[in-house]
Each structure stands twice: as structure tokens, then as C-alpha cells.
Design an enzyme around this catalytic site. Structure first.
Site, PDB file in Angstrom:
ATOM      1  N   GLN A 100       0.857  -1.186   0.000  1.00 32.48           N
ATOM      2  CA  GLN A 100       0.000   0.000   0.000  1.00 32.48           C
ATOM      3  C   GLN A 100       0.895   1.239   0.000  1.00 32.48           C
ATOM      4  OE1 GLN A 100      -3.203  -0.011  -0.328  1.00 32.48           O
ATOM      5  NE2 GLN A 100      -3.765  -2.123   0.109  1.00 32.48           N
ATOM      6  N   TYR A 102      -7.635 -12.891  -1.893  1.00 32.80           N
ATOM      7  CA  TYR A 102      -6.675 -11.867  -2.368  1.00 32.80           C
ATOM      8  C   TYR A 102      -5.925 -11.248  -1.182  1.00 32.80           C
ATOM      9  CZ  TYR A 102     -10.465 -11.966  -5.892  1.00 32.80           C
ATOM     10  OH  TYR A 102     -11.460 -12.340  -6.772  1.00 32.80           O
ATOM     11  N   ASN A 123      -1.626  -7.724   4.745  1.00 38.15           N
ATOM     12  CA  ASN A 123      -1.834  -6.349   5.210  1.00 38.15           C
ATOM     13  C   ASN A 123      -3.073  -6.219   6.095  1.00 38.15           C
ATOM     14  OD1 ASN A 123      -1.278  -3.319   4.901  1.00 38.15           O
ATOM     15  ND2 ASN A 123      -3.367  -3.441   4.119  1.00 38.15           N
ATOM     16  N   GLU A 164      -4.295 -16.503  -1.688  1.00 35.96           N
ATOM     17  CA  GLU A 164      -3.606 -15.564  -2.567  1.00 35.96           C
ATOM     18  C   GLU A 164      -2.911 -16.384  -3.650  1.00 35.96           C
ATOM     19  OE1 GLU A 164      -1.815 -12.877  -4.646  1.00 35.96           O
ATOM     20  OE2 GLU A 164      -3.019 -12.129  -2.967  1.00 35.96           O
ATOM     21  N   ASP A 224     -10.249  -8.095  -1.122  1.00 39.84           N
ATOM     22  CA  ASP A 224      -9.521  -6.905  -1.571  1.00 39.84           C
ATOM     23  C   ASP A 224      -8.924  -7.234  -2.937  1.00 39.84           C
ATOM     24  OD1 ASP A 224      -8.094  -4.557  -1.827  1.00 39.84           O
ATOM     25  OD2 ASP A 224      -6.512  -5.135  -0.430  1.00 39.84           O
ATOM     26  N   CYS A 277      -9.985  -1.023  -5.101  1.00 34.56           N
ATOM     27  CA  CYS A 277      -9.100   0.020  -5.625  1.00 34.56           C
ATOM     28  C   CYS A 277      -9.603   0.545  -6.966  1.00 34.56           C
ATOM     29  CB  CYS A 277      -7.664  -0.502  -5.752  1.00 34.56           C
ATOM     30  SG  CYS A 277      -7.487  -1.946  -6.810  1.00 34.56           S
ATOM     31  N   GLU A 289     -10.083   4.848  -3.321  1.00 34.19           N
ATOM     32  CA  GLU A 289     -10.352   3.485  -2.870  1.00 34.19           C
ATOM     33  C   GLU A 289     -11.660   3.506  -2.095  1.00 34.19           C
ATOM     34  OE1 GLU A 289      -7.637   0.722  -1.924  1.00 34.19           O
ATOM     35  OE2 GLU A 289      -6.141   1.510  -3.315  1.00 34.19           O
TER      36      GLU A 289
END
EC number: 2.1.1.-
Length: 369
Positions: free
Chosen positions: A193, A221, A226, A242, A302, A327, A361
């Protein structure tokens, strides 16, 4: 933010009227965009006005053999503009930029250098990636080590098929979320990020939106963890997937760094994971995970800018609660067309990750009808 290149440099698109004006425009645009699905208040999370970017990329422009400059694409797409500073970048990167160019020139390692990437942490650690159109030899390594010591930075030399690491290729970021400290190793050339202060606010918002229940969480994802790692204190167990091998390795490392033990990270795409969950296929990557032991009522997603495909939306709709960080508001809008067939949007947020651009976002919380 004061920048002498506003209107010329393409990094900032919306600059007339200052920070508040560009943010107000984003808020109004997204209120209108999502009105078909949500008429409530959209929580707005602001960015620092300057020095907010912890990673950045610059071209290198050579003026003969005498001088090298940082360069950015022009706003009018008419080539590049030479710059000597960028107030977007973190204070540590801002201070380093002129010193780095002088050191590169003084030590004569500018030959065929075409780009410089910076990655910094809140504590001031910096990894600098020097990008070349030539092979890097032992002389480069020796000089890069000298510059690394002089400037107290980590250096990566990159050329086709080469990666020369001086000291280390990561920084350790410390995030503070609702009074709790989390540590993350951010690896050069991987996704992180870019706006640390807004990232802290995104994690905080998502934590508050997650329902308090004696159950487990599924995350798709998950990247390098994070969100996953801060979520760990709220759930018995978390199952996080992921597709990127390097991201999964980073996530496992970050889990150890934070002494978290209740997360299972699995390298799988969504389609494969659904097949494993439904017992359609057996995967070795899942052999140590007892799927039946999970009681999942909430899913956190995400996705990349492309959003979720139709099959993933259908899968997410199985769960009582959906927390969606996007995003790309346009793909979130598209996905809500499907998700709201089974769920209602009960809360939304806007995070100003990239000030002075049109980008925003979004966060959305959905609950089953």
C-alpha cells in the site's frame, strides 16, 4: 501541497483549489455513482497533504555526460518533464533524492541507468532500486556498497536477468491501528500500500466493520497479510488465499514477525479454492487444513483493479457478511450489481490513497438479506 510542477507533471491531475477541493469532488462523484445501492453516509478518510507516498518510481534523464535528472511523464502526454523534487514522496525519500543523484554521478555508475524506484518505511528505512540497460558487474557491486554506507540506504541493482542486493531488499514498516502496533516486511518490487497513513485508516475501518462473533474468517486476495494479520485478534481462525507465491511467502513471514498463529495462508486462485472447499478436487496445498473445522460467516475481499468475476461474486454471496475493499470504484459498482441480489450494502467508505488524482479506494460492507 505546494509543487512547482503542478499542471505540467502528470503525477498530479487535480490540483486547482487545493486538497479539500479535489477530495470533495471525489466524494460527490462516488456518492452519485453508488446511489443505486447505498444512500447512507459515506465515511471519508483523508490523506496527509504532502509526503504521503512511501513508494515511488522515477525515470532518469541524461543530459549528455554531465548531468542526470529525475523525470516524469508530462500531464499533456508530450514527453517528460525534468524534476528535482517531488512533495508527494515521504520525507525520507524527499531528502534522499538529490543526495542519491550526486552520489551516483560522483561514483560514475550512471551509465545506462534509466530508472530509480524508492521504497520507504515510517521509520525512514529506504530501499533504492537502480534500473539499468546493461549488465551489472563486480565493480557496480563494490560502488553500490560504498553509496549504501554513505547514504545509509539499501540498494538493489536491476538489469535484465539480474538482481544485485546490497544489504537487504526490504524495509520493515510499523503500522499503528487503533492503538495496536503491527510490523510488516515490505519487499522491493512487490505490491505494498503506497500511502501508509491511509492504509492504517483502511485497516481500522475494516476492523470496525467486521462483525463480533465466535466464528472464523475467510479472506480472498490476501496479498502479504496487510489486513489479515490485524484481523487475527478478532477471530478464532482465519483462512486466507492468494495466488502469488512471493506474496504468500511474505504473508507467512509477516505472521511470524507479529507472533500470530491462527492464520492459514494458502497459495490458490479463487476458482481452485472453491473446488477444494466444495470437495470437487483435492489439492496437496490444502492437505494440512481441515476445511470442515472452519465456521465461516464473514468473507473479506480486496481484489485487484479488475474486481471479482461473476463466479467469485456468487461464491462470496454464500456468506452472511461481505467486507469489500476496492481500488477501482467502477469494478466495485459492477460487482455490487451481482452481490446486492442476495445482500444489502449497509456501510461505505472512501479512502483518499492518491491525492490530487481522480483515483479513490472504496470500502463496502454487505449483509445477507
Amino acid at each position: 501541497m505546494n509543487c512547482k510542477y503542478f499542471g505540467i507533471c502528470g503525477a498530479c491531475i487535480v490540483y486547482d483549489g487545493g486538497y479539500e477541493t479535489q477530495l470533495s469532488q471525489k466524494v460527490e462523484l462516488n456518492k452519485e455513482l453508488f446511489a443505486p445501492f447505498y444512500m447512507g453516509k459515506i465515511s471519508v478518510f483523508e490523506s496527509p497533504r504532502s509526503n504521503y507516498r512511501s513508494r515511488s518510481e522515477f525515470k532518469i534523464w541524461h543530459e549528455g555526460d554531465e548531468k542526470i535528472n529525475y523525470a516524469m511523464n508530462r500531464a499533456d502526454k508530450g514527453g517528460v518533464i525534468l524534476i528535482d523534487e517531488c512533495p508527494q514522496v515521504s520525507s525520507a525519500i524527499f531528502a534522499l533524492m538529490p543526495k542519491l543523484l550526486r552520489a551516483i554521478k560522483r561514483h560514475k555508475i550512471d551509465f545506462k541507468l534509466f530508472g530509480v524506484d524508492f521504497l520507504s518505511s515510517n521509520s525512514g528505512e529506504i530501499v533504492v532500486s537502480l534500473l539499468y540497460h546493461r549488465a551489472l558487474d563486480s565493480t557496480f557491486k563494490e560502488i553500490a556498497e560504498i553509496i549504501s554506507d554513505e547514504l545509509d540506504i539499501y540498494i538493489i541493482g536491476r538489469s535484465r536477468g539480474q538482481k544485485v542486493v546490497i544489504k537487504q531488499d526490504y524495509v520493515t514498516e510499523i503500522l499503528h491501528v487503533d492503538g495496536v502496533e503491527f510490523k510488516f516486511n515490505y519487499i522491493e518490487n512487490s505490491f505494498t500500500q503506497p500511502n501508509a497513513k491511509v492504509n492504517e485508516q483502511m485497516i481500522g475501518w475494516a476492523l470496525r466493520e467486521l462483525p463480533n462473533m465466535d466464528a472464523d474468517l475467510l479472506e480472498l486476495y490476501c496479498g502479504a497479510g496487510n489486513f489479515t494479520i490485524p484481523f487475527a485478534s478478532k477471530y478464532r481462525k482465519i483462512l486466507a488465499t492468494e495466488i502469488s507465491k512471493s506474496s504468500i511467502n511474505a504473508a507467512k513471514s509477516n505472521m511470524s514477525l507479529n507472533k500470530v498463529k491462527n492464520i492459514s495462508f494458502v497459495r490458490m486462485g479463487v476458482e481452485e479454492f472453491v473446488e477444494a472447499l466444495d470437495g470437487v478436487r483435492i489439492f496437496n496445498r490444502m492437505k494440512e487444513i481441515d476445511i470442515d473445522s472452519y465456521e465461516i460467516k464473514t468473507i473479506f475481499v480486496d481484489p485487484p483493479r479488475s474486481g471479482m468475476d461473476e463466479a467469485t461474486c456468487r461464491f462470496a454471496s454464500r456468506y452472511e457478511n461481505i467486507i469489500y475493499i476496492s481500488c477501482n470504484p467502477q469494478t466495485l459498482l459492477r460487482d455490487l450489481e451481482l452481490l446486492t441480489k442476495t445482500h444489502n450494502v449497509i456501510d461505505m467508505a472512501l479512502f483518499d490513497q492518491f491525492p490530487y488524482t481522480h483515483h479513490a479506494e472504496m470500502g463496502a460492507k454487505l449483509v445477507k438479506k
